[in-house]
Design a protein around this motif. Structure first.
Motif, PDB file in Angstrom:
ATOM      1  N   ASP A 107      -2.678 -10.699  -4.795  1.00  0.00           N
ATOM      2  CA  ASP A 107      -3.954 -10.789  -5.492  1.00  0.00           C
ATOM      3  C   ASP A 107      -4.994  -9.798  -4.980  1.00  0.00           C
ATOM      4  N   LYS A 108      -4.627  -9.005  -3.989  1.00  0.00           N
ATOM      5  CA  LYS A 108      -5.527  -7.965  -3.476  1.00  0.00           C
ATOM      6  C   LYS A 108      -4.987  -6.579  -3.814  1.00  0.00           C
ATOM      7  N   THR A 109      -4.230  -6.534  -4.895  1.00  0.00           N
ATOM      8  CA  THR A 109      -3.590  -5.299  -5.347  1.00  0.00           C
ATOM      9  C   THR A 109      -3.524  -5.312  -6.871  1.00  0.00           C
ATOM     10  N   LYS A 125     -12.961  -2.590  -2.817  1.00  0.00           N
ATOM     11  CA  LYS A 125     -13.389  -3.992  -2.889  1.00  0.00           C
ATOM     12  C   LYS A 125     -12.704  -4.839  -1.818  1.00  0.00           C
ATOM     13  N   ASN A 126     -11.403  -4.569  -1.583  1.00  0.00           N
ATOM     14  CA  ASN A 126     -10.635  -5.401  -0.655  1.00  0.00           C
ATOM     15  C   ASN A 126     -10.605  -4.863   0.771  1.00  0.00           C
ATOM     16  N   VAL A 151     -10.456  -1.191  -6.618  1.00  0.00           N
ATOM     17  CA  VAL A 151      -9.748  -2.310  -6.005  1.00  0.00           C
ATOM     18  C   VAL A 151      -9.541  -2.075  -4.509  1.00  0.00           C
ATOM     19  N   THR A 155      -2.455  -6.391   1.094  1.00  0.00           N
ATOM     20  CA  THR A 155      -1.810  -7.323   2.020  1.00  0.00           C
ATOM     21  C   THR A 155      -1.252  -8.538   1.297  1.00  0.00           C
ATOM     22  N   THR A 156      -1.764  -8.813   0.100  1.00  0.00           N
ATOM     23  CA  THR A 156      -1.256  -9.897  -0.743  1.00  0.00           C
ATOM     24  C   THR A 156      -1.266  -9.420  -2.195  1.00  0.00           C
ATOM     25  N   GLN A 191      -8.093  -5.599   3.722  1.00  0.00           N
ATOM     26  CA  GLN A 191      -7.174  -6.571   3.135  1.00  0.00           C
ATOM     27  C   GLN A 191      -6.428  -6.027   1.924  1.00  0.00           C
ATOM     28  N   TYR A 192      -6.766  -4.806   1.500  1.00  0.00           N
ATOM     29  CA  TYR A 192      -6.110  -4.228   0.328  1.00  0.00           C
ATOM     30  C   TYR A 192      -4.590  -4.194   0.527  1.00  0.00           C
ATOM     31  N   ASP A 216       0.852  -1.194   0.000  1.00  0.00           N
ATOM     32  CA  ASP A 216       0.000   0.000   0.000  1.00  0.00           C
ATOM     33  C   ASP A 216       0.885   1.241   0.000  1.00  0.00           C
TER      34      ASP A 216
END
Length: 549
Positions: free
Chosen positions: A203-205, A193-194, A190, A200-201, A197-198, A46
């Motif tokens: 697939d979440k970015t 949506k996350n 994005v 943090t991995t 959890q945005y 982030d």
């Protein structure tokens, strides 16, 4: 010693074996791949939350701001297709964005992504430590302090490809500042949506730089692949970038010896071994390292003589020669060399007069006065450092210097993972910490700002109204008076050093082993450490000799 070296080699080989289970494992050299050892993990994907150089280095590869930095650290168009159009005496900037910039999910990168990202940074609910870097934008400080609404920020998407930025004053280095990680865009869809959890991995970015994160295993590895949605993908030659998190630099050298990585830093005792190796490179970074002394948690640190005693008790030349041996230099100042020049073309750091030289006699005198004023005979405090072998050696040297020069002082060492050390500084739950800072833009204020009252990086409880005013003047009424501005910054730094809320130790150097096949690697002195967009692996070069095969 032989047993230790054998164990390190065996561990390195075990690590290699674990990473080679697939044809494109982290140590595979199949295709165009750059493999690098990093000493600690990133703190976040982030861009609003990171404060560490490792994260900002990664951001240079996977995100792209309005501008990027070239090999001379000068701004070049990134998502912006040209330099800003200035009006209102340089306080209003209109920036046209390229229309073919995309996120890695195929969404277009728009002016709204920058407006959203910057508002998120200054929003007090985000708790971004770097919010202050945006205070030159209209209303940013008031918004961050909760005095104004987020929509009052002086950044507006006029349409999808036009961004208007309103500054509080003209800033000479604003284009370079826009290349910094905190100013990079974010995809609102994005992020929302996350939620928590945005980023943090992987697939979440989503990513808009030359590369995208394929896999991130915390405290282990980060694997990047070429971003096929990047607007300038034709210029990107690498297929993959693999980072291996490895706190033991000796193991990093073993990986280099087995051709399993292309770049690693090495320790002081390894430099002589590789003296004739074509891969050995030394570089001085514009980063200073110093001991932060937290006056809230160690009330004795409120005594200026005690702070001066600690700052003058360390033989810094001995430190960089015997402990580092990697191009690091002793420093008595705060702003690093290579950050910025004075109006007459000299390095700003060279103009500073500091009392914080190694001076055992003066250190003892200050300590005797401090003991008398404080009514104490001895002092014990704990200094945080990282949980790496190199950091332990560094801390033990400093401990020995302080304790031998100042009888009665006991310095305890507390080793922590990198993220935990940062967290303890941020939450001010430490006594002393061996910390460092590198420039975010090419101006002394990038250092001086962080010691102002209330700055998130000033975790020492030190405060000076005069210092704050000098920094404010340098960032305000003196901006168009270079000589007076330089004098104000010089006065501010010398005031800081005479009060010694921090004890400068060294300016960071690095000894690297870098595969001679690696071409096009750009190092920066400001912002993220490297740019890999132009890197290519020339396999016609012999790795062992550095010459054509």
């Amino acid at each position: 010693m032989k047993r230790i070296k054998l164990l390190i080699a065996l561990l390195a080989l075990a690590v290699i074996a674990a990473g080679c289970s697939s044809a494109e494992g982290i140590y595979s050299d199949k295709g165009q791949v750059f493999r690098k050892v990093i000493p600690q993990d990133i703190s976040s994907l982030d861009t609003a939350l990171a404060t560490d150089t490792v994260s900002f280095d990664l951001y240079n590869q996977v995100y792209e701001g309005l501008y990027t930095l070239d090999k001379n650290d000068k701004a070049q168009p990134g998502v912006a297709k040209e330099m800003p159009k200035k009006s209102n005496g340089g306080k209003t900037l209109t920036i046209n964005l390229r229309k073919n910039a995309k996120w890695s999910n195929g969404d277009p990168v728009t002016a709204h992504d920058f407006e959203y990202a910057w508002k998120r940074v200054v929003n007090p609910d985000t708790a971004a430590e770097y919010a202050y870097i945006m205070y030159d934008i209209k209303n940013a400080e008031d918004i961050n302090m909760g005095k104004k609404d987020i929509d009052d920020l002086g950044v507006t998407a006029l349409d999808d490809h036009t961004l208007k930025v309103e500054l509080t004053k003209p800033i000479p280095y604003i284009n370079e500042m826009f290349a910094f990680g905190a100013f990079m865009p974010q995809n609102e869809k994005v992020v929302k949506k996350n939620g928590e959890q945005y980023a943090t991995t992987a697939d979440k970015t989503v990513f808009n730089g030359p590369f995208k994160v394929k896999d991130w295993k915390v405290e282990d590895k980060i694997q990047l692949v070429k971003n096929e949605d990047y607007w300038d993908k034709k210029a990107v030659k690498l297929d993959r970038v693999n980072y291996k998190v490895l706190k033991d630099q000796q193991a990093g050298a073993s990986l280099y010896d087995t051709a399993s990585v292309d770049d690693t830093t090495i320790t002081a005792d390894q430099v002589d071994k590789y003296q004739d190796n074509p891969g050995l490179k030394k570089r001085l970074l514009a980063s200073t390292f110093y001991i932060k002394m937290n006056q809230d948690n160690v009330p004795e640190f409120k005594n200026k003589d005690l702070r001066l005693a600690i700052a003058q008790s360390i033989n810094k030349e001995g430190y960089v020669n015997s402990v580092k041996n990697n191009g690091s230099e002793a420093t008595d100042g705060f702003t690093a060399k290579l950050t910025a020049d004075t109006p007459d073309g000299k390095d700003f750091a060279d103009s500073i007069d500091s009392p914080l030289t190694y001076n055992p006699k003066a250190a003892k005198q200050h300590f005797e006065k401090a003991k008398k004023d404080l009514g104490i005979k001895e002092l014990t405090f704990t200094m945080n450092t990282e949980d790496t072998p190199d950091a332990k050696i560094s801390a033990e040297y400093i401990k020995a210097q302080v304790e031998s020069t100042l009888p009665g002082v006991t310095l305890k060492i507390k080793q922590l993972p990198f993220k935990q050390r940062l967290n303890q500084e941020s939450s001010e739950t430490f006594e002393a910490s061996l910390s460092g800072w590198g420039p975010d833009y090419p101006d002394p204020l990038t250092f001086l700002n962080i010691m102002t009252t209330g700055n998130a990086q000033n975790n020492t409880a030190w405060s000076s109204e005069k210092y704050d005013q000098l920094v404010k003047d340098a960032n305000g009424k003196l901006l168009k008076k270079p000589e007076e501005r330089n004098a104000a910054m010089k006065e501010a730094e010398e005031l800081l050093l005479n009060d010694a809320p921090v004890a400068p130790v060294y300016q960071k150097g690095e000894a690297h082993l870098t595969n001679p096949q690696v071409k096009g690697l750009i190092y920066h002195q400001i912002g993220g450490d490297t740019s890999l967009k132009d890197v290519e692996i020339d396999k016609s070069i012999d790795r062992e000799t550095g010459k054509k095969k």
